[in-house]
Design a protein around this motif. Structure first.
Motif, PDB file in Angstrom:
ATOM      1  N   VAL A  54       0.845  -1.203   0.000  1.00  0.00           N
ATOM      2  CA  VAL A  54       0.000   0.000   0.000  1.00  0.00           C
ATOM      3  C   VAL A  54       0.877   1.249   0.000  1.00  0.00           C
ATOM      4  CG1 VAL A  54      -1.643   1.362   1.356  1.00  0.00           C
ATOM      5  CG2 VAL A  54      -2.033  -1.078   1.002  1.00  0.00           C
ATOM      6  N   ALA A  55       1.963   1.208   0.795  1.00  0.00           N
ATOM      7  CA  ALA A  55       2.909   2.330   0.800  1.00  0.00           C
ATOM      8  C   ALA A  55       3.570   2.478  -0.572  1.00  0.00           C
ATOM      9  CB  ALA A  55       3.974   2.118   1.879  1.00  0.00           C
ATOM     10  N   LEU A  56       3.888   1.352  -1.204  1.00  0.00           N
ATOM     11  CA  LEU A  56       4.475   1.376  -2.548  1.00  0.00           C
ATOM     12  C   LEU A  56       3.493   1.980  -3.545  1.00  0.00           C
ATOM     13  CD1 LEU A  56       6.502   0.666  -4.747  1.00  0.00           C
ATOM     14  CD2 LEU A  56       5.678  -1.704  -4.666  1.00  0.00           C
ATOM     15  N   LEU A  57       2.233   1.570  -3.468  1.00  0.00           N
ATOM     16  CA  LEU A  57       1.211   2.111  -4.366  1.00  0.00           C
ATOM     17  C   LEU A  57       1.066   3.620  -4.173  1.00  0.00           C
ATOM     18  CD1 LEU A  57      -0.985   1.542  -6.488  1.00  0.00           C
ATOM     19  CD2 LEU A  57      -2.573   1.125  -4.581  1.00  0.00           C
ATOM     20  N   ALA A  58       1.060   4.052  -2.918  1.00  0.00           N
ATOM     21  CA  ALA A  58       0.947   5.487  -2.632  1.00  0.00           C
ATOM     22  C   ALA A  58       2.150   6.245  -3.194  1.00  0.00           C
ATOM     23  CB  ALA A  58       0.826   5.710  -1.130  1.00  0.00           C
ATOM     24  N   SER A  59       3.353   5.671  -3.059  1.00  0.00           N
ATOM     25  CA  SER A  59       4.556   6.324  -3.581  1.00  0.00           C
ATOM     26  C   SER A  59       4.526   6.419  -5.101  1.00  0.00           C
ATOM     27  CB  SER A  59       5.799   5.541  -3.140  1.00  0.00           C
ATOM     28  OG  SER A  59       5.922   5.537  -1.731  1.00  0.00           O
ATOM     29  N   LEU A  60       4.031   5.372  -5.742  1.00  0.00           N
ATOM     30  CA  LEU A  60       3.919   5.398  -7.196  1.00  0.00           C
ATOM     31  C   LEU A  60       2.867   6.408  -7.652  1.00  0.00           C
ATOM     32  CD1 LEU A  60       4.263   1.597  -7.931  1.00  0.00           C
ATOM     33  CD2 LEU A  60       5.765   3.407  -8.803  1.00  0.00           C
ATOM     34  N   ALA A  61       1.811   6.552  -6.862  1.00  0.00           N
ATOM     35  CA  ALA A  61       0.792   7.560  -7.180  1.00  0.00           C
ATOM     36  C   ALA A  61       1.396   8.960  -7.115  1.00  0.00           C
ATOM     37  CB  ALA A  61      -0.386   7.443  -6.228  1.00  0.00           C
ATOM     38  N   VAL A  62       2.273   9.190  -6.134  1.00  0.00           N
ATOM     39  CA  VAL A  62       2.968  10.481  -6.027  1.00  0.00           C
ATOM     40  C   VAL A  62       3.840  10.701  -7.264  1.00  0.00           C
ATOM     41  CG1 VAL A  62       4.733  11.755  -4.755  1.00  0.00           C
ATOM     42  CG2 VAL A  62       2.912  10.573  -3.517  1.00  0.00           C
TER      43      VAL A  62
END
Length: 274
Positions: free
Chosen positions: A130-138
């Motif tokens: 989830v943290a990875l997904l959020a970072s990729l969204a950024v």
């Protein structure tokens, strides 16, 4: 809803050497982590780690095995980006200066995800992905806000493919991987309520996310390709694999088509308006 973009002017400041080194090291860590996760020499293949919680047949939304070959393309893209951003002209690029640290975070989180899966911690793997997904969204938002610097035709093309293409593919794939990971955790703790309805709902949500990404990006195609790729392999796994569920299979197939066709339609519409 409209998307506003700003094009950074090329920076005349000193090269961003700390950022360049951070990206190179992070890319190597990610690739080594991917090699560990493959189980080719050491480590346990992801499908077999954590008692098989993340195997291709563990849940109704797990993509079939061949889907994971996309990681080879993503890792190649990460290495290509590490080389590209280290070139003299890119060391001074205002765009790359903005992107480097968020991109490095996605690489390190990817390696961290493989580590916790090897450790057998399924719930922690959900937290990390989830943290990875959020970072990729950024990163995706930054790519939209700071488009490719129009320097030369060749440089523009390379930056579009290596930077925007790689991290678009990365985001689309991690979107479906997050869905599969969360479902695997629920299955691992014995949650059995409404498996088919749950799978249908999350696949519909994944398709809506794909359309949202297309909308805010003006029809960028890379994330749609990898997301529809993952959804198509979910469909194949449910229609012809060991864990068969025709309702989920056809929902996944329809979701893949909606993401791809919807993105292409938005892309054409956006270009016609320019």
């Amino acid at each position: 809803m409209t998307t506003q973009t700003t094009r950074p002017e090329r920076s005349a400041t000193t090269p961003d050497r700390p950022g360049v080194i951070l990206v190179i090291v992070s890319a190597l860590v990610a690739v080594v982590g991917g090699f560990l996760g493959s189980g080719a020499v050491i480590g346990t293949p992801i499908a077999e780690a954590a008692d098989g919680a993340l195997s291709a047949t563990a849940t109704l939304v797990a993509p079939a095995g061949p889907a994971f070959s996309i990681w080879s393309v993503i890792y190649l893209g990460l290495l290509a980006y590490a080389v590209w951003q280290a070139l003299p002209a890119q060391q001074r690029s205002a765009r790359q200066r903005i992107l480097r640290r968020p991109i490095a975070a996605t690489m390190l989180l990817n390696a961290a995800w493989i580590l916790v899966v090897q450790w057998g911690q399924v719930f922690l793997s959900v937290v990390v992905i989830v943290a990875l997904l959020a970072s990729l969204a950024v990163v995706f938002a930054l790519l939209i806000r700071h488009p490719v610097e129009r320097t030369s035709t060749a440089a523009t093309a390379v930056d579009t493919v290596v930077t925007d293409g790689t991290f678009g593919l990365y985001l689309g794939w991690v979107t479906i991987a997050t869905v599969a990971n969360a479902s695997a955790w629920l299955a691992s703790i014995g949650w059995t309520g409404g498996a088919t309805p749950w799978a249908v709902v999350v696949l519909v949500v994944a398709a809506l996310v794909g359309l949202f990404l297309a909308r805010v990006s003006g029809g960028r195609i890379a994330q749609a390709l990898s997301l529809s790729w993952g959804l198509a392999w979910v469909a194949q796994g449910r229609l012809a694999g060991e864990n068969v569920d025709t309702v989920v299979g056809w929902t996944a197939a329809l979701a893949a088509a909606v993401v791809l066709v919807g993105t292409l339609a938005l892309r054409v519409t956006t270009r016609q308006r320019r």
